[in-house]
Structure formats: structure tokens, C-alpha cells
Write an enzyme that holds these catalytic residues in place. Structure first.
Site, PDB file in Angstrom:
ATOM      1  N   GLU A 200       0.887  -1.174   0.000  1.00 60.22           N
ATOM      2  CA  GLU A 200       0.000   0.000   0.000  1.00 60.22           C
ATOM      3  C   GLU A 200       0.913   1.209   0.000  1.00 60.22           C
ATOM      4  OE1 GLU A 200      -2.623  -0.645   3.317  1.00 60.22           O
ATOM      5  OE2 GLU A 200      -3.580  -2.318   2.314  1.00 60.22           O
TER       6      GLU A 200
ATOM      7  N   GLU B  25      -6.171  -5.606   0.210  1.00 58.08           N
ATOM      8  CA  GLU B  25      -6.435  -6.168   1.536  1.00 58.08           C
ATOM      9  C   GLU B  25      -7.812  -5.696   1.970  1.00 58.08           C
ATOM     10  OE1 GLU B  25      -3.266  -6.265   4.406  1.00 58.08           O
ATOM     11  OE2 GLU B  25      -1.730  -6.081   2.872  1.00 58.08           O
TER      12      GLU B  25
END
Ligand code: NAD
Ligand code: 6OD
Length: 496
Positions: free
Chosen positions: A264, A477
């Protein structure tokens, strides 16, 4: 006094948590952690190296073979519920630790970041109990057939490398699903925010998470604990949140090990405001998306595109609201703006304030350092800042700044704004404001990002896929999507 943070001569020591115990580095190295609101020393942090990473890897591999590896999903889930409850019981300690590390207002810790840390454990404890299993009846020449099914097994030891901007929330967003799926973890918190990862060690011990399941090694990135973790052959997967260029370094470090990564990364998110929007709601949301956490939110908006008929009114309204933000002590109820995370980060943000001026921006508001009195005078403060009038090629329009600032530009058509929103190497999130829902769906489908909010921002449902496209990340996620990363699928074919 807690186990993790011993208080010797009024100095807090943040220690590693390895194999169920708090410990110092083998060479006793430490570094200083300061509160960015007033620059006072929060404590000394153990600086991990090869010896600590080796020990943590050994402990977490051993734990996979021990009671943790033998637990049923239901038993693991029950323990994770206890982790959430214990964080809630020690709520004030977590709030205080995160406030000391980040200098951000107490209200944000109390209402958003710390409750989310606890919620992450509950949501993933539930998700793993409801995983669908796929199975197929496969024809065979003898007519008896075969049964094909798939099981999920833990990946093994997961390295969790975290940033500083929402420390507990972002760490538990990874640790909770990793543990729910039966993995063990080694967390490398940001050097800027050692507090809540350390406290979580106490929580894990208190509720009976077996030794070696949750480990914390403090330290830096390059040539330190972070890089050593990414290079260790005993680590099966790496999940990382942070800057895009750090993600690239981590990929290179693990390339020879052919290891799974979940990234991320950075962003340069656009907000798209059409003239038919609910004006006041769009301004309210822009105040949050530009200035929340002093602009240190990966999902934050640093580029705003506003349809020409409401451009001047929108700029004026955002300016008024930016000027009412009140920097101050994290504990004060009146504080609505915290500091940047460090003096180093402040230098970076101020260098962009200078670049904007050099490139000919109109500085609508801010652009400097606020004058704060007393102990706060030493803090890493900057003014909320708005620019207009820059070309799309300007540094502050193309590069991630991660500060309380944005550039606002007018646009004239849907096609134009889609093109401009997409003209970036990043692809994390966007926010679109319009009352025309057909247009909202159309534009949302064409902006190349992982997450789009319509008439809202940072409205999170933890079951949804979270992640970025282009240079904003790899993988998703959230909810069942986390299972894809934290488990390995095994196909079993039984001839009947
Ligand atoms: P960073 O990349 O500097 O550091 C993150 C972590 O990586 C720290 O723990 C650091 O010690 C470690 N690290 C640094 N170099 C390393 C290396 N070579 N090997 C291994 N580990 C290393 O990021 P930051 O400054 O802590 O966080 C801010 C950045 O994070 C911004 O770019 C922001 O956009 C991004 N971010 C992204 C998301 C997302 O969900 N996409 C969320 C939050 C923050
Ligand atoms: O809410 C989340 O799950 C999440 N990952 C938020 C990221 C915030 C970035 O600063």
C-alpha cells in the site's frame, strides 16, 4: 510501569518484543523519539539489527509449529476478540502513546484511530470463520470421478513493515488478518512511532497469544531492521505500507527469494467537484480530505478539480475553513490541527511550499509556519495551504507532498477532468461530488484508482477491497481479500 516501557531516570525505553518477552538490542543501541508537537523527548527506542531479526524469525517459525499452529480457527478467533477487548480496556494508554508519537489531537485518536485498531481484530476474527470452500466433481475415464477441493493454509512468517501516519490502525489492518489466518508476524514499526506496536505486545501476552506469534523489532529502514527483515530467507511474505520508492527497494531486496508482497504505497489523489454538488457537504469533505491528520493521510486529496461555475466560490469557502483550523496542544479540546510527524518531514513540506511560489502559484492561504507560543514553538508545525494557478506539470501538482495542502484548478467538461485526474503515476483513491448519479457512476468507472468515494470520503467498510493501482500499490487487503494474501491455497484431488 509497563513491561515494555521501563521508566529509568524519567526516560521511557521502548523495547523489542520477541518470543513473548520484552528485550533490548544485543548491542544495547537505542535512538531518541521526540514528540513532534513540542520536540520534547518521548523516550529511547531499542535499535534492532541482525541479531534481533534472526531471533524474531526463529521465534516466529517455532511458534508456527507450536500451539498456535495447532489451534482451530474458532480458537484463534476467540483469542483475537480478546485482543480487541484488551485494547479497549487499555484505551487511554493507547491514546496517550499514539498522541505522544504523532502529536495529533486526542479527539482523532479517541474517535477514529484507536477504536479502529481494536475493530480490525474483531472484523478479521469474523471473516476467517466464514470462508467459502470451493470443490469440483471432476469426470474420469473410468466413470468413478474425482473430488477436487481447495484448502487454505497460512503463508507462514509474515513481515509487517509500517508507516507512521496512523500507526495502530495501519499496523492492525495487517496484523489482525495475518494472525486470523494462522500466520505469525514480525512487525517493524516506523522509527517515528514505536509506542502502540510496543503496547500491543503487552496486550498479546495478557490475553494468552502464544510466545513468538506477535514479535516487534524496532529500528530504521535501510541498513537496519526494516531492510534486514525484507532480506531474511525465513520470512515467507512481506506486507508493507509506505512510500512508493521504499516499496521498490523492498521488492528488489526480496527478488531472489521469490516472495509474495502486498504493497500500500503513495498517492496524489484527485477530488472532482461538479457544479451540481451539495456545495456545503463538498466543502466540509474537502476540509477533512486535505487537512485531516495535518494532511498525512494516504487517501487525502492534494489535487482538487472544481467545475468552473463554482470555482471561485469553492476556493473562497475552503480558504475560510482552512483559516479556522486551530493548531495546538494534542490534549486541548480546541485543537483541530496537529503538527507534521518530524522536523525532517516539515523541511520536505516547506520545500514544496517554496517550489509552489517559485513556479508562480497564487498562494490563497498559508504557505508558511504558524507562530506558536511556549513549548509548542519547537514543534513541526506548518500552515494549512491552498494554491491555485499552476500548470499540471508543477511539482506540487504531480508529486506526493503528504502535508496539509492542495492545489485547486477549474475544469470545463467531464472528459477533461477524467483525463486530468488520471494524469499521474499514482492510483490510490478519488472523491467525486455530484447529484447526478449516472455521471457519478460513469466518472467513477473511468478514474484509474483502487478506491472511489462518491459524495463522501474515507467512508470505510472493512470488508471491501482496499489498495491502489499503478504506483500506489500491489494487491488488495480487506475482508476476504486479505485471505488471498495471508493464506496459500492448496488444491487436493481425490480419485473416487
Ligand atoms: P516510508 O516508506 O518512509 O517508511 C515506511 C516504513 O518502511 C518504515 O517503517 C521504515 O522504517 C521502513 N523502511 C524504509 N526504508 C526501508 C527499506 N529500504 N527496507 C525496509 N523497510 C524500510 O513511509 P512513511 O514516511 O513512514 O509513510 C508515509 C508514506 O506512506 C506516504 O508515501 C504515504 O502515501 C504512504 N502510505 C500509504 C498508505 C496506503 O494505504 N496506500 C497508507 C499510509 C501511508
Ligand atoms: O482505513 C484503512 O483501512 C486504511 N488502510 C487507511 C489508510 C490510511 C492512510 O493513511
Amino acid at each position: 510501569m509497563s513491561n515494555s516501557a521501563s521508566n529509568q531516570s524519567s526516560t521511557v525505553q521502548f523495547r523489542h518484543f520477541i518470543d513473548g518477552s520484552f528485550c533490548d538490542s544485543s548491542d544495547n543501541r537505542t535512538f531518541l523519539k521526540r514528540n513532534p508537537a513540542d520536540n520534547r523527548i518521548v523516550g529511547h527506542v531499542a535499535e534492532g539489527g541482525r541479531s534481533e531479526i534472526d531471533r524474531a524469525v526463529q521465534a516466529s517459525r517455532t511458534a508456527l509449529e507450536g500451539p498456535w499452529g495447532k489451534m482451530s480457527v474458532e480458537e484463534r478467533s476467540a483469542l483475537l476478540y480478546k485482543v480487541a477487548d484488551e485494547i479497549t480496556r487499555r484505551f487511554d494508554d493507547f491514546v496517550a502513546a499514539e498522541m505522544a508519537d504523532t502529536g495529533q489531537p486526542k479527539s482523532m485518536m479517541e474517535h477514529a484511530f484507536i477504536p479502529r485498531g481494536a475493530a480490525n481484530f474483531k472484523i478479521f476474527a469474523d471473516v476467517v470463520k466464514n470462508v467459502p470452500n470451493e470443490s469440483f466433481q471432476t469426470p474420469t475415464p473410468d466413470g468413478a470421478g474425482a473430488l477436487n477441493y481447495a484448502i487454505r493454509v497460512p503463508k507462514g512468517v509474515v513481515g509487517v513493515i509500517c508507516p507512521w501516519n496512523a500507526p495502530l490502525l495501519l499496523m492492525t489492518w495487517k496484523v489482525a488478518p495475518a494472525l486470523a489466518c494462522g500466520n505469525t508476524v514480525i512487525v517493524k514499526p516506523s522509527e517515528e512511532t514505536p509506542g502502540t506496536a510496543t503496547l500491543l505486545g503487552e496486550v498479546m501476552s495478557a490475553v494468552g497469544i502464544p510466545d513468538g506469534v506477535y514479535n516487534v523489532v524496532h529500528g530504521f529502514g535501510k541498513d537496519s531492521a526494516g531492510e534486514l527483515l525484507t532480506q531474511h530467507p525465513g520470512v515467507d511474505a512481506i506486507t508493507f505500507t509506505g512510500e512508493t520508492r521504499t516499496g521498490a527497494a523492498i521488492m528488489k531486496a526480496g527478488a531472489d527469494l521469490i516472495r509474495d508482497v502486498s504493497f500500500e504505497l503513495g498517492g496524489k489523489n484527485a477530488g472532482v467537484i461538479f457544479a451540481d454538488c451539495d456545495f456545503d457537504a463538498a466543502v466540509d469533505s474537502a476540509v477533512r480530505s486535505v487537512f485531516l491528520n495535518c494532511g498525512q493521510v494516504c487517501l487525502g486529496t492534494e489535487r482538487l478539480y472544481v467545475e468552473r461555475p463554482i470555482f471561485d466560490r469553492f476556493v473562497a469557502a475552503l480558504k475560510d475553513r482552512a483559516e479556522t483550523l486551530k493548531p495546538g496542544h494534542p490534549e486541548a479540546k480546541t485543537t483541530t490541527l496537529g503538527p507534521l510527524i518530524s522536523q525532517e518531514h516539515r523541511n520536505k513540506v516547506l520545500s514544496y511550499y517554496e517550489k509552489a511560489r517559485q513556479e508562480g502559484a497564487t498562494v490563497v492561504t498559508g504557505g508558511g509556519v504558524p507562530k506558536l507560543e511556549g513549548e509548542l514553538a519547537e514543534g513541526a508545525w506548518v500552515e494549512p495551504t491552498i494554491w491555485t494557478g499552476l500548470p499540471e506539470t508543477a511539482a506540487v501538482v504531480t508529486e506526493e507532498i503528504f502535508g496539509p495542502c492542495c492545489h485547486i484548478a477549474p475544469f470545463d467538461s467531464e472528459e477533461e477532468v477524467i483525463r486530468r485526474a488520471n494524469a499521474t503515476e499514482y492510483g490510490l483513491s478519488t472523491t467525486i461530488w455530484t447529484k447526478d448519479l449516472s455521471r457519478a457512476h460513469r466518472v467513477a468507472a473511468k478514474i484509474d484508482v483502487g478506491i472511489t468515494w462518491v459524495n463522501s470520503w474515507f467512508l470505510r467498510d472493512l470488508r471491501t477491497p482496499f489498495g491502489g493501482s499503478k504506483q500506489s500499490g500491489i494487491g488488495r487487503e480487506g475482508g476476504v481479500h486479505s485471505l488471498e494474501f495471508y493464506t496459500e491455497l492448496r488444491n487436493i484431488c481425490v480419485k473416487l
